[in-house]
Motif scaffolding. Sequence first.
Motif, short mmCIF file in Angstrom:
data_model
loop_
_atom_site.label_atom_id
_atom_site.label_comp_id
_atom_site.label_asym_id
_atom_site.label_seq_id
_atom_site.Cartn_x
_atom_site.Cartn_y
_atom_site.Cartn_z
N CYS A 1 1.01 -1.36 0.20
CA CYS A 1 0.05 0.11 -0.07
C CYS A 1 0.82 1.35 -0.11
CB CYS A 1 -1.06 0.03 1.22
SG CYS A 1 -0.44 0.21 2.92
N ASP A 2 2.28 1.02 -0.04
CA ASP A 2 3.13 2.24 0.04
C ASP A 2 2.90 2.96 1.29
OD1 ASP A 2 5.34 3.59 -1.04
OD2 ASP A 2 3.99 5.19 -1.83
N ALA A 3 2.78 2.58 2.30
CA ALA A 3 2.75 2.93 3.64
C ALA A 3 4.01 3.94 4.03
CB ALA A 3 2.53 2.27 4.75
N ASP A 4 4.06 4.89 4.74
CA ASP A 4 5.28 5.65 5.01
C ASP A 4 6.24 4.87 6.05
OD1 ASP A 4 4.55 8.22 3.93
OD2 ASP A 4 2.82 7.78 5.18
N GLY A 5 5.83 3.51 6.60
CA GLY A 5 6.80 2.74 7.32
C GLY A 5 6.21 1.70 8.24
N VAL A 6 6.39 1.08 9.09
CA VAL A 6 6.11 0.16 9.82
C VAL A 6 6.44 0.39 11.35
CG1 VAL A 6 6.26 -1.62 7.84
CG2 VAL A 6 8.10 -1.46 9.35
N HIS A 7 5.80 -0.52 12.05
CA HIS A 7 6.25 -0.47 13.52
C HIS A 7 6.20 -1.99 13.74
CE1 HIS A 7 6.86 0.86 17.81
NE2 HIS A 7 6.24 -0.36 17.84
N VAL A 8 7.69 -2.50 14.51
CA VAL A 8 7.61 -3.98 14.66
C VAL A 8 7.93 -3.95 16.16
CG1 VAL A 8 8.19 -4.56 12.55
CG2 VAL A 8 9.98 -3.68 14.00
N GLY A 9 7.54 -4.97 16.63
CA GLY A 9 7.89 -5.56 18.05
C GLY A 9 9.13 -6.36 18.20
N GLN A 10 9.79 -6.77 19.18
CA GLN A 10 10.91 -7.36 19.54
C GLN A 10 10.90 -8.72 18.92
OE1 GLN A 10 13.85 -6.36 20.70
NE2 GLN A 10 13.15 -4.19 21.02
N SER A 11 9.67 -9.25 18.80
CA SER A 11 9.74 -10.79 18.24
C SER A 11 9.29 -10.85 16.65
CB SER A 11 8.96 -11.76 19.11
OG SER A 11 7.88 -11.11 19.42
N ASP A 12 9.11 -9.65 16.10
CA ASP A 12 8.88 -9.40 14.90
C ASP A 12 9.96 -9.60 13.97
OD1 ASP A 12 6.23 -9.21 15.22
OD2 ASP A 12 6.17 -7.30 15.58
N MET A 13 9.86 -9.19 12.72
CA MET A 13 11.19 -9.35 11.81
C MET A 13 12.27 -8.27 12.28
SD MET A 13 11.14 -8.54 7.66
CE MET A 13 9.94 -9.86 7.07
N PRO A 14 13.49 -8.90 12.11
CA PRO A 14 14.42 -7.88 12.71
C PRO A 14 14.51 -6.92 11.53
CG PRO A 14 15.40 -10.03 12.05
CD PRO A 14 13.98 -10.14 11.72
N VAL A 15 14.85 -5.48 12.67
CA VAL A 15 14.79 -4.30 11.99
C VAL A 15 15.72 -4.05 11.01
CG1 VAL A 15 15.21 -1.92 12.65
CG2 VAL A 15 13.97 -3.16 14.28
N ASP A 16 16.94 -4.63 11.07
CA ASP A 16 17.80 -4.38 9.78
C ASP A 16 17.27 -5.10 8.57
OD1 ASP A 16 18.29 -6.85 11.04
OD2 ASP A 16 20.70 -6.60 11.15
N LEU A 17 16.72 -6.32 8.72
CA LEU A 17 15.96 -6.81 7.62
C LEU A 17 14.94 -6.08 7.11
CD1 LEU A 17 16.11 -8.95 5.59
CD2 LEU A 17 14.78 -10.41 7.37
N VAL A 18 13.97 -5.40 7.94
CA VAL A 18 12.99 -4.62 7.54
C VAL A 18 13.57 -3.28 6.63
CG1 VAL A 18 10.87 -3.20 8.33
CG2 VAL A 18 11.66 -5.08 9.61
N ARG A 19 14.77 -2.96 7.42
CA ARG A 19 15.15 -1.54 6.56
C ARG A 19 15.47 -2.07 5.12
NH1 ARG A 19 14.26 3.00 6.71
NH2 ARG A 19 14.53 3.39 8.70
N SER A 20 16.26 -3.31 5.02
CA SER A 20 16.69 -3.43 3.82
C SER A 20 15.56 -3.79 2.85
CB SER A 20 17.69 -4.52 3.84
OG SER A 20 16.99 -5.87 4.05
N LEU A 21 14.29 -4.45 3.41
CA LEU A 21 12.97 -4.46 2.46
C LEU A 21 12.55 -3.29 2.12
CD1 LEU A 21 11.66 -7.70 4.32
CD2 LEU A 21 12.79 -7.56 2.21
N LEU A 22 12.34 -2.42 2.97
CA LEU A 22 11.78 -0.98 2.78
C LEU A 22 12.54 -0.09 2.21
CD1 LEU A 22 9.31 -0.53 6.03
CD2 LEU A 22 8.88 -1.69 3.77
N GLY A 23 14.09 -0.23 2.13
CA GLY A 23 14.86 0.99 1.71
C GLY A 23 14.94 2.14 2.48
N PRO A 24 15.60 3.23 2.10
CA PRO A 24 16.16 4.07 3.09
C PRO A 24 15.22 5.09 3.46
CG PRO A 24 17.16 4.45 0.76
CD PRO A 24 16.42 3.22 0.76
N ASP A 25 14.07 5.37 2.85
CA ASP A 25 13.37 6.26 3.16
C ASP A 25 12.15 6.09 3.88
OD1 ASP A 25 12.26 5.07 1.14
OD2 ASP A 25 11.56 6.69 -0.07
N LYS A 26 11.76 4.92 4.14
CA LYS A 26 10.65 4.56 5.20
C LYS A 26 10.93 4.79 6.65
CE LYS A 26 7.97 3.17 1.85
NZ LYS A 26 6.76 3.88 1.21
N ILE A 27 9.92 4.77 7.43
CA ILE A 27 9.78 5.15 8.69
C ILE A 27 9.75 3.54 9.43
CG2 ILE A 27 8.81 6.08 11.00
CD1 ILE A 27 7.52 8.12 8.91
#
Length: 525
Positions: A389-415
């Motif tokens: 849906c091209d949201a501005d970003g995501v919020h994840v918990g400690q047991s969700d997908m690791p943040v560094d992986l989320v960053r690599s999937l979403l790219g540099p400009d998402k929150i």
Amino acid sequence: MNSLGGIRSWPASWRSATKTTASMTTPETVTKVAQVLTVAGSDSGAGAGIQADLKVCAARGVYCASVITAVTAQNTRGVQSVHLLPPQFVSEQLKSVLSDFEFDVVKTGMLPSPEIVEVLLQNLSDFPVRALVVDPVMVSTSGHVLAGSSILSIFKERLLPIADIITPNVKEASALLGGVRIETVAEMRSAAKSLHEMGPRFVLVKGGDLPGSSDSVDVYFDGKVFHELRSPRITTRNTHGTGCTLASCIAAELAKGSSMLSAVKVAKRFVDNALSYSKDIVIGSGMQGPFDHFLGLKKDTQTYRRSTFNPDDLFLYAVTDSRMNIKWNRSIVDAVKAAVEGGATIIQLREKEAETREFLEEAKSCVEICRSRGVCLLINDRIDIALACDADGVHVGQSDMPVDLVRSLLGPDKIIGVSCKTPEQAHQAWKDGADYIGSGGVFPTNTKANNRTIGLDGLREVCKASELPVVAIGGIGISNAESVMRIDAPNLKGVAVVSALFDQECVLTQTRKLHKTLKESKRDH
Ligand SMILES: Nc1ncnc2c1ncn2[C@@H]1O[C@H](COP(=O)(O)OP(=O)(O)OP(=O)(O)O)[C@@H](O)[C@H]1O
Ligand SMILES: Cc1ncc(CO)c(N)n1
Ligand SMILES: [Mg+2]
């Protein structure tokens, strides 16, 4: 290349991208990068030629070096002029990179003179490469001759026989075959067969320019079996460079270790996706516009977008809840509309029970509402929904997908926001590339069962340690928001609320009230 074993001799270890070698003292990790060399002409309009090849390889995650054979003055209206580089200088470029890099694939485009083909052949025999992709560029789509009939004999006698694949369009296939008529798929097949007899291991005759065909059909022939690669023709003026793109993508996929057929299939799909994503973009005033190789210039993402994350957006952070929406018989869209109207400064959709397809549609509507009002919209947990849906970003918990992986999937400009209860987690979130943390539960809450509360002291401790801005969450409402904002922490930017807004008869009224309370507590400090 045929004479060199070509892509048949791929090493078995090829698929593992990273290998570790032990040195005398410290182990050293070497990351192998797939590498392509393109030998082609420059297109000043950057839709085709060298410029397209570089973009495709970048988009496909492959390193691409470039040897320039000619420079064209070219735009979306056509080719105004062509300047050939001296063969000796083309040779110097070839020597320079071939003696240094370890190319997996060499891809050729515009080879404008027999002398330039000659120096290419000489260099390929001095520096053997694994595979050779030949796009026999002769005429631009606008009709300009990029390589005349003088190259035909050296092509046929010496270049095609060592090619792993050749990718002529129908006009080029016809020229290579002495002017035979190619106007139907059946004629493309017989052309592919005749071209295969000239020596290349595989032939792809492209049908982008086939007259009167509602599908875009390419014919692939491996010497035994034909495959018709068919996709609906996309109506667009932005087809400049499709041929270069296709051939470079084949080269990139081969460089990564694909078989020829799967490389060709991926390349066809890549061109198709790029065309459909960018079918309505307007670049230049001519009949032949370029398309977007990075698939990013989607029309609906060109609307208003923030350039960077603003921590002050965390001020009144509204988190939706599917159970509450059901209880109050509200759609997510209505809940979001009311919250934004009431002064929410950021929205998070947290819809644990929603069906994916329905949720996606609702998320798209919410993105539209929020974007039109300059409010960011985040998705809880669901990276797939956020991307779709091209949201501005995501919020994840400690047991969700690791943040560094989320960053690599979403790219540099998402929150990216992360829930953190401890200073250690807060520090890790920062290291992993998050933009903010949510800390709590501050007070006990019904929204999250068995969630340990950290209290105001715990919140203060996390804020002190955090390099990132913090939003407090958990049991916060109008009655206690002030006490939260009063803890002495400059990076505490706001409160996140669920029930206080959404487990209420009127979301709009409650949001306004909370907004007022927060403003007053800010003013008093
Ligand atoms: N309008 C279209 N819709 C879908 N696919 C297309 C369209 N036009 C071209 N293609 C595809 O793009 C690829 C390149 O084909 P095409 O025959 O246009 O090559 P070309 O003439 O060498 O390209 P160039 O415009 O770079 O000279 C093929 O896979 C073809 O099927
Ligand atoms: C430089 C260059 N190479 C290839 C093509 C074919 O599209 C073009 N138009 N220009
Ligand atoms: Mg074409």
